[in-house]
Design a protein around this motif. Structure first.
Motif, PDB file in Angstrom:
ATOM      1  N   GLU A   1    -135.071 -27.663  -8.287  1.00  0.00           N
ATOM      2  CA  GLU A   1    -134.182 -28.188  -9.654  1.00  0.00           C
ATOM      3  C   GLU A   1    -132.729 -28.549  -8.616  1.00  0.00           C
ATOM      4  O   GLU A   1    -131.969 -27.740  -9.185  1.00  0.00           O
ATOM      5  N   PRO A   2    -132.219 -29.753  -9.197  1.00  0.00           N
ATOM      6  CA  PRO A   2    -130.981 -30.478  -8.458  1.00  0.00           C
ATOM      7  C   PRO A   2    -130.143 -29.906  -9.624  1.00  0.00           C
ATOM      8  O   PRO A   2    -129.230 -29.629  -9.223  1.00  0.00           O
ATOM      9  N   GLY A   3    -130.486 -29.815 -10.529  1.00  0.00           N
ATOM     10  CA  GLY A   3    -129.562 -29.757 -11.882  1.00  0.00           C
ATOM     11  C   GLY A   3    -129.608 -28.608 -12.881  1.00  0.00           C
ATOM     12  O   GLY A   3    -128.170 -28.363 -12.895  1.00  0.00           O
ATOM     13  N   LEU A   4    -130.017 -27.495 -11.157  1.00  0.00           N
ATOM     14  CA  LEU A   4    -129.406 -26.130 -11.634  1.00  0.00           C
ATOM     15  C   LEU A   4    -128.769 -25.503 -10.632  1.00  0.00           C
ATOM     16  O   LEU A   4    -128.161 -24.286 -10.617  1.00  0.00           O
ATOM     17  N   ALA A   5    -128.889 -26.160  -9.696  1.00  0.00           N
ATOM     18  CA  ALA A   5    -128.154 -25.799  -8.061  1.00  0.00           C
ATOM     19  C   ALA A   5    -126.862 -25.315  -8.770  1.00  0.00           C
ATOM     20  O   ALA A   5    -126.256 -24.725  -8.238  1.00  0.00           O
ATOM     21  N   TYR A   6    -125.892 -26.169  -9.182  1.00  0.00           N
ATOM     22  CA  TYR A   6    -124.115 -26.219  -9.379  1.00  0.00           C
ATOM     23  C   TYR A   6    -124.244 -24.406 -10.158  1.00  0.00           C
ATOM     24  O   TYR A   6    -123.745 -23.920  -9.713  1.00  0.00           O
ATOM     25  N   PRO A   7    -125.334 -24.994 -11.870  1.00  0.00           N
ATOM     26  CA  PRO A   7    -124.093 -23.961 -12.014  1.00  0.00           C
ATOM     27  C   PRO A   7    -125.381 -22.668 -11.839  1.00  0.00           C
ATOM     28  O   PRO A   7    -124.417 -21.021 -11.615  1.00  0.00           O
ATOM     29  N   ARG A   8    -126.476 -22.584 -11.143  1.00  0.00           N
ATOM     30  CA  ARG A   8    -126.539 -20.969 -10.511  1.00  0.00           C
ATOM     31  C   ARG A   8    -125.671 -20.627  -9.756  1.00  0.00           C
ATOM     32  O   ARG A   8    -125.543 -19.153  -9.438  1.00  0.00           O
ATOM     33  N   SER A   9    -125.004 -21.090  -8.605  1.00  0.00           N
ATOM     34  CA  SER A   9    -124.114 -20.506  -7.630  1.00  0.00           C
ATOM     35  C   SER A   9    -123.512 -20.284  -8.315  1.00  0.00           C
ATOM     36  O   SER A   9    -122.484 -19.738  -7.640  1.00  0.00           O
ATOM     37  N   ALA A  10    -122.593 -21.607  -9.054  1.00  0.00           N
ATOM     38  CA  ALA A  10    -120.724 -20.800 -10.127  1.00  0.00           C
ATOM     39  C   ALA A  10    -121.649 -19.848 -10.340  1.00  0.00           C
ATOM     40  O   ALA A  10    -120.238 -18.936 -10.328  1.00  0.00           O
ATOM     41  N   VAL A  11    -122.315 -18.980 -11.193  1.00  0.00           N
ATOM     42  CA  VAL A  11    -122.401 -17.850 -11.631  1.00  0.00           C
ATOM     43  C   VAL A  11    -122.627 -16.943 -10.824  1.00  0.00           C
ATOM     44  O   VAL A  11    -121.342 -15.909 -10.739  1.00  0.00           O
ATOM     45  N   ALA A  12    -122.873 -17.445  -9.584  1.00  0.00           N
ATOM     46  CA  ALA A  12    -123.005 -16.552  -8.421  1.00  0.00           C
ATOM     47  C   ALA A  12    -121.678 -16.038  -7.976  1.00  0.00           C
ATOM     48  O   ALA A  12    -121.332 -15.215  -8.095  1.00  0.00           O
ATOM     49  N   VAL A  13    -121.091 -16.720  -7.530  1.00  0.00           N
ATOM     50  CA  VAL A  13    -120.280 -16.505  -7.125  1.00  0.00           C
ATOM     51  C   VAL A  13    -118.695 -16.047  -7.854  1.00  0.00           C
ATOM     52  O   VAL A  13    -117.879 -15.664  -7.717  1.00  0.00           O
TER      53      VAL A  13
END
Length: 303
Positions: free
Chosen positions: A184-196
């Motif tokens: 799901e490309p739409g979740l790639a940024y927020p998922r990574s941003a929250v992890a960071v």
């Protein structure tokens, strides 16, 4: 129940309006539970669910479960009463969704302090597990996680994030079985941003639940993806998901053995005054050593 700040790999949701499920949860092969007052409870049953959960907390805690009830979000107007009902020495913390700002955490913190005083337990005894699940929350994730000493863990919520952004999810597609449901490309940024953000704040990151609980392949794929970007665990909505999540986030025997060898070689090199070592043709330097320490640390975390 004594408090522990161990970091769970799996927390299982249990609907707060179902007494039989709460009783059955005593026998589930998972230590951490989230008795849920929010999404799994219809609006007309929320007040009754509050009473049901409060009544079951002592028996669940007595069975050794670590409890993090999910209360309704601030916008509902139910948060304060929910917190007042569940805060006790039987719970480790509360989980709360749609936290968007530091101000939200300050409000929740104040509610918790008042409830702790009422329950005659020490101020600060109750942890907060905030859900980062809106665009505002993703942007403010680091500040949110640093805003209170009560925050030891945080969760990314893909369902509400997708709703907030008005984007569809592959998991909603009837044909979205297996690996498709996790791409799901739409979740790639927020998922990574929250992890960071959580890592930078020193907070344990938990990934969103996988809602197709009969799709074991999709769950494993999504859990592998979450682990690859820095998550240390994942929320579960069904007991059948527990072992898969545990198996993904629990370091394997091979990973543990290799980490121990790395630390052994590094210690031997340090003993003779060298900053690096060689093992199986690989240079063992500080980043490799730190990864090995992380594996040993993660191996020591309970369910």
């Amino acid at each position: 129940m004594s408090k522990s700040f161990a970091n769970p790999r799996t927390l299982l949701f249990v609907p707060g309006n179902q007494p039989r499920m709460l009783e059955k949860a005593i026998g589930f092969e998972v230590e951490w539970l989230i008795p849920d007052l929010e999404d799994s409870v219809p609006s007309v049953e929320k007040i009754e669910a509050r009473k049901i959960v409060a009544e079951h907390l002592p028996s669940l805690a007595g069975a050794g479960k670590r409890l993090v009830p999910r209360v309704n979000s601030i916008s509902t107007g139910l948060t304060e009463a929910d917190i007042s009902a569940v805060v006790s020495a039987d719970i480790v913390g509360i989980s709360i969704g749609k936290v968007g700002s530091v101000e939200d955490i300050e409000t929740i913190d104040s509610m918790l302090s008042a409830a702790e005083e009422k329950a005659d337990i020490p101020d600060g005894n109750t942890m907060i597990l905030p859900w980062i699940e809106t665009a505002e929350a993703v942007i403010n994730a680091y500040a949110i996680c640093k805003s209170s000493q009560r925050i030891h863990w945080a969760a990314f919520g893909a369902e509400d994030f997708s709703a907030d952004m008005a984007i569809s999810r592959n998991v909603d597609d009837p044909a979205g079985e297996g690996t498709k449901a996790s791409h799901e490309p739409g979740l790639a940024y927020p998922r990574s941003a929250v992890a960071v953000a959580t890592r930078a704040a020193g907070v344990h990151a938990l990934d969103t639940p996988f809602t197709k609980f009969t799709d074991s392949e999709g769950l494993r794929t999504e859990a592998d993806l979450a682990k690859s970007v820095g998550y240390k665990g994942k929320l579960a909505i069904h007991p059948a998901q527990i072992e898969i999540i545990e198996s993904v986030f629990r370091p394997s025997h091979e990973e543990i053995d290799r980490a121990r060898r790395v630390l052994k070689f590094a210690a031997e090199a340090e003993a003779v005054g060298r900053g690096t070592a060689s093992m199986d043709g690989e240079m063992i330097d500080m980043p490799v050593i730190l990864r090995a320490r992380n594996i040993i640390r993660d191996a020591g975390q309970g369910m």
